[in-house]
Structures are given as C-alpha cells and as structure tokens.
Design a protein around this motif. Sequence first.
Motif, PDB file in Angstrom:
ATOM      1  N   VAL A  10       0.889  -1.154   0.000  1.00 32.09           N
ATOM      2  CA  VAL A  10       0.000   0.000   0.000  1.00 32.09           C
ATOM      3  C   VAL A  10       0.928   1.205   0.000  1.00 32.09           C
ATOM      4  O   VAL A  10       1.672   1.428   0.956  1.00 32.09           O
ATOM      5  CB  VAL A  10      -0.939   0.041   1.225  1.00 32.09           C
ATOM      6  N   MET A  11       0.913   1.925  -1.112  1.00 28.45           N
ATOM      7  CA  MET A  11       1.834   3.047  -1.292  1.00 28.45           C
ATOM      8  C   MET A  11       1.063   4.356  -1.390  1.00 28.45           C
ATOM      9  O   MET A  11      -0.053   4.394  -1.899  1.00 28.45           O
ATOM     10  CB  MET A  11       2.660   2.863  -2.567  1.00 28.45           C
ATOM     11  N   GLU A  12       1.712   5.409  -0.933  1.00 27.21           N
ATOM     12  CA  GLU A  12       1.179   6.757  -1.047  1.00 27.21           C
ATOM     13  C   GLU A  12       2.127   7.524  -1.962  1.00 27.21           C
ATOM     14  O   GLU A  12       3.337   7.428  -1.816  1.00 27.21           O
ATOM     15  CB  GLU A  12       1.145   7.371   0.346  1.00 27.21           C
ATOM     16  N   VAL A  13       1.585   8.262  -2.913  1.00 34.06           N
ATOM     17  CA  VAL A  13       2.401   9.020  -3.856  1.00 34.06           C
ATOM     18  C   VAL A  13       2.327  10.495  -3.458  1.00 34.06           C
ATOM     19  O   VAL A  13       1.240  11.073  -3.411  1.00 34.06           O
ATOM     20  CB  VAL A  13       1.904   8.839  -5.307  1.00 34.06           C
ATOM     21  N   PHE A  14       3.474  11.067  -3.157  1.00 34.56           N
ATOM     22  CA  PHE A  14       3.540  12.493  -2.841  1.00 34.56           C
ATOM     23  C   PHE A  14       4.019  13.243  -4.072  1.00 34.56           C
ATOM     24  O   PHE A  14       5.099  12.972  -4.588  1.00 34.56           O
ATOM     25  CB  PHE A  14       4.510  12.763  -1.688  1.00 34.56           C
ATOM     26  N   LEU A  15       3.215  14.190  -4.535  1.00 31.25           N
ATOM     27  CA  LEU A  15       3.604  15.059  -5.640  1.00 31.25           C
ATOM     28  C   LEU A  15       4.302  16.280  -5.080  1.00 31.25           C
ATOM     29  O   LEU A  15       3.955  16.749  -3.999  1.00 31.25           O
ATOM     30  CB  LEU A  15       2.380  15.495  -6.445  1.00 31.25           C
ATOM     31  N   LEU A 104       2.843  -3.272   4.016  1.00 27.74           N
ATOM     32  CA  LEU A 104       3.341  -4.394   3.222  1.00 27.74           C
ATOM     33  C   LEU A 104       2.730  -5.645   3.812  1.00 27.74           C
ATOM     34  O   LEU A 104       2.827  -5.873   5.015  1.00 27.74           O
ATOM     35  CB  LEU A 104       4.863  -4.463   3.268  1.00 27.74           C
ATOM     36  N   SER A 105       2.074  -6.437   2.971  1.00 27.95           N
ATOM     37  CA  SER A 105       1.368  -7.596   3.480  1.00 27.95           C
ATOM     38  C   SER A 105       1.430  -8.743   2.485  1.00 27.95           C
ATOM     39  O   SER A 105       1.693  -8.544   1.306  1.00 27.95           O
ATOM     40  CB  SER A 105      -0.095  -7.221   3.739  1.00 27.95           C
ATOM     41  N   GLY A 106       1.140  -9.927   2.980  1.00 23.31           N
ATOM     42  CA  GLY A 106       1.082 -11.107   2.133  1.00 23.31           C
ATOM     43  C   GLY A 106      -0.310 -11.405   1.641  1.00 23.31           C
ATOM     44  O   GLY A 106      -0.497 -12.334   0.869  1.00 23.31           O
ATOM     45  N   LYS A 112      -6.249  -4.247   1.621  1.00 22.82           N
ATOM     46  CA  LYS A 112      -7.502  -3.535   1.386  1.00 22.82           C
ATOM     47  C   LYS A 112      -7.914  -2.751   2.622  1.00 22.82           C
ATOM     48  O   LYS A 112      -8.312  -1.588   2.523  1.00 22.82           O
ATOM     49  CB  LYS A 112      -8.615  -4.523   1.023  1.00 22.82           C
ATOM     50  N   ASP A 113      -7.799  -3.376   3.778  1.00 22.13           N
ATOM     51  CA  ASP A 113      -8.177  -2.702   5.020  1.00 22.13           C
ATOM     52  C   ASP A 113      -7.293  -1.482   5.278  1.00 22.13           C
ATOM     53  O   ASP A 113      -7.786  -0.412   5.628  1.00 22.13           O
ATOM     54  CB  ASP A 113      -8.099  -3.669   6.201  1.00 22.13           C
ATOM     55  N   ALA A 114      -5.987  -1.648   5.093  1.00 20.79           N
ATOM     56  CA  ALA A 114      -5.062  -0.528   5.310  1.00 20.79           C
ATOM     57  C   ALA A 114      -5.306   0.598   4.311  1.00 20.79           C
ATOM     58  O   ALA A 114      -5.313   1.775   4.678  1.00 20.79           O
ATOM     59  CB  ALA A 114      -3.619  -1.017   5.213  1.00 20.79           C
ATOM     60  N   ALA A 115      -5.523   0.246   3.053  1.00 22.21           N
ATOM     61  CA  ALA A 115      -5.765   1.261   2.028  1.00 22.21           C
ATOM     62  C   ALA A 115      -7.095   1.973   2.261  1.00 22.21           C
ATOM     63  O   ALA A 115      -7.198   3.184   2.058  1.00 22.21           O
ATOM     64  CB  ALA A 115      -5.739   0.630   0.641  1.00 22.21           C
ATOM     65  N   LEU A 116      -8.105   1.235   2.691  1.00 27.78           N
ATOM     66  CA  LEU A 116      -9.410   1.833   2.960  1.00 27.78           C
ATOM     67  C   LEU A 116      -9.325   2.842   4.101  1.00 27.78           C
ATOM     68  O   LEU A 116      -9.848   3.953   3.996  1.00 27.78           O
ATOM     69  CB  LEU A 116     -10.417   0.733   3.290  1.00 27.78           C
ATOM     70  N   LYS A 117      -8.651   2.486   5.171  1.00 28.80           N
ATOM     71  CA  LYS A 117      -8.478   3.416   6.291  1.00 28.80           C
ATOM     72  C   LYS A 117      -7.723   4.661   5.855  1.00 28.80           C
ATOM     73  O   LYS A 117      -8.091   5.779   6.202  1.00 28.80           O
ATOM     74  CB  LYS A 117      -7.729   2.736   7.439  1.00 28.80           C
ATOM     75  N   CYS A 118      -6.654   4.457   5.105  1.00 33.82           N
ATOM     76  CA  CYS A 118      -5.850   5.590   4.651  1.00 33.82           C
ATOM     77  C   CYS A 118      -6.637   6.483   3.700  1.00 33.82           C
ATOM     78  O   CYS A 118      -6.580   7.716   3.804  1.00 33.82           O
ATOM     79  CB  CYS A 118      -4.577   5.093   3.988  1.00 33.82           C
ATOM     80  N   ASP A 119      -7.385   5.880   2.772  1.00 35.95           N
ATOM     81  CA  ASP A 119      -8.200   6.649   1.831  1.00 35.95           C
ATOM     82  C   ASP A 119      -9.227   7.506   2.564  1.00 35.95           C
ATOM     83  O   ASP A 119      -9.399   8.685   2.260  1.00 35.95           O
ATOM     84  CB  ASP A 119      -8.926   5.719   0.854  1.00 35.95           C
ATOM     85  N   GLU A 120      -9.910   6.901   3.523  1.00 34.31           N
ATOM     86  CA  GLU A 120     -10.933   7.649   4.258  1.00 34.31           C
ATOM     87  C   GLU A 120     -10.320   8.793   5.051  1.00 34.31           C
ATOM     88  O   GLU A 120     -10.839   9.909   5.060  1.00 34.31           O
ATOM     89  CB  GLU A 120     -11.704   6.701   5.181  1.00 34.31           C
ATOM     90  N   ILE A 149     -12.335  -0.390  -4.001  1.00 34.14           N
ATOM     91  CA  ILE A 149     -11.335  -1.051  -3.163  1.00 34.14           C
ATOM     92  C   ILE A 149     -11.974  -2.177  -2.342  1.00 34.14           C
ATOM     93  O   ILE A 149     -11.329  -3.186  -2.077  1.00 34.14           O
ATOM     94  CB  ILE A 149     -10.599  -0.047  -2.266  1.00 34.14           C
ATOM     95  N   LYS A 150     -13.221  -2.017  -1.981  1.00 33.21           N
ATOM     96  CA  LYS A 150     -13.899  -3.071  -1.203  1.00 33.21           C
ATOM     97  C   LYS A 150     -14.154  -4.305  -2.044  1.00 33.21           C
ATOM     98  O   LYS A 150     -14.277  -5.404  -1.504  1.00 33.21           O
ATOM     99  CB  LYS A 150     -15.232  -2.541  -0.659  1.00 33.21           C
TER     100      LYS A 150
END
Length: 154
Positions: A10-15, A104-106, A112-120, A149-150
């Motif tokens: 799960v990556m975040e892109v900083f511009l 980072l996960s297997g 999905k859970d980490a990305a969903l929390k971060c997105d919200e 994402i869900k």
Amino acid sequence: MVRFKNRYFVMEVFLDPKKDLGTDDPIIITHLNVSKAIKESILANFGECGLGSSIGSFQVKYVNPITKVCIIRTSRDEYQKVWAAMTMVRDIGNCPVVFNLLDLSGSIRACKDAALKCDERKFDIYKNEAGPRVTAEISQMMQNFLEKIKTLEL
C-alpha cells in the motif's frame, strides 16, 4: 501443488507542490503512470534481467487519483527488488514524486483494510482543506473508489 505467493504494497504518492508545470492542470495519477514509472525504474536500476524476473507478477491493483493511494502486487521472491525500484522513482509524467510505503502484506485482504483506512482519512483531510470546493461530483467519485477497493478480488 504449490500456491503462488504474493506481496502487496500500500503506497502513497507524494507530488511536489512546488513544481511549476506551466499549466493549471495537476498530474493525474493512474494505473498506467504508476506502472510505467516503476517498470522504468526496475529497468534502469536492475537491467533487463531484473525487469524480466519481476514483470511476471507485477501489477498495480488499485490507484486513487484523489488521495494518491495505490496497491501494488508482486511476487514474494521479487518484492525487495520492486520496493527498491519504487524508492528510486523520481518523477511521473515530468512531475517529481516520492513513494511512501504505508503497508506491506502477504494478503490482499490486509492491504484492502489498510488502504481503505488511509483513503478515508486522507479524503477527510482533503475535504477540510478544500472546504466548499469539494463538489458533489468529487464526493461521488471518492465513494466510487471506496466501493472499488472493497470489491478487489480476495
């Protein structure tokens, strides 16, 4: 029969906000842009053999252009090479960027859970900063990304 093992980032892109693009249109982060930038970095830093060994399992699974969060899949054997290449990406579409690893996960479920929390969380911050400029269209687009994402395949 042996199961194919993956790693999910799960990556975040900083511009770079100080970059003068010459236009008012910001760079839009897409699956294609992210994938191309990482593949070019693998090629530049690890050569054709490195690219060939990691390309088989490499896939950008999800990109949110509003919050700039993405999920990237690669094989367990090649994840360190892909991670190193991501840290060496310096620009996407002539716009300076930096990748930040959030998780980072297997398993895709944990990512999905980490990305969903971060997105919200990031969209709440975006709404607070943008204030009245957040239109119903942008809110609906964000809801569509959260639904997308869900429904990522498990």
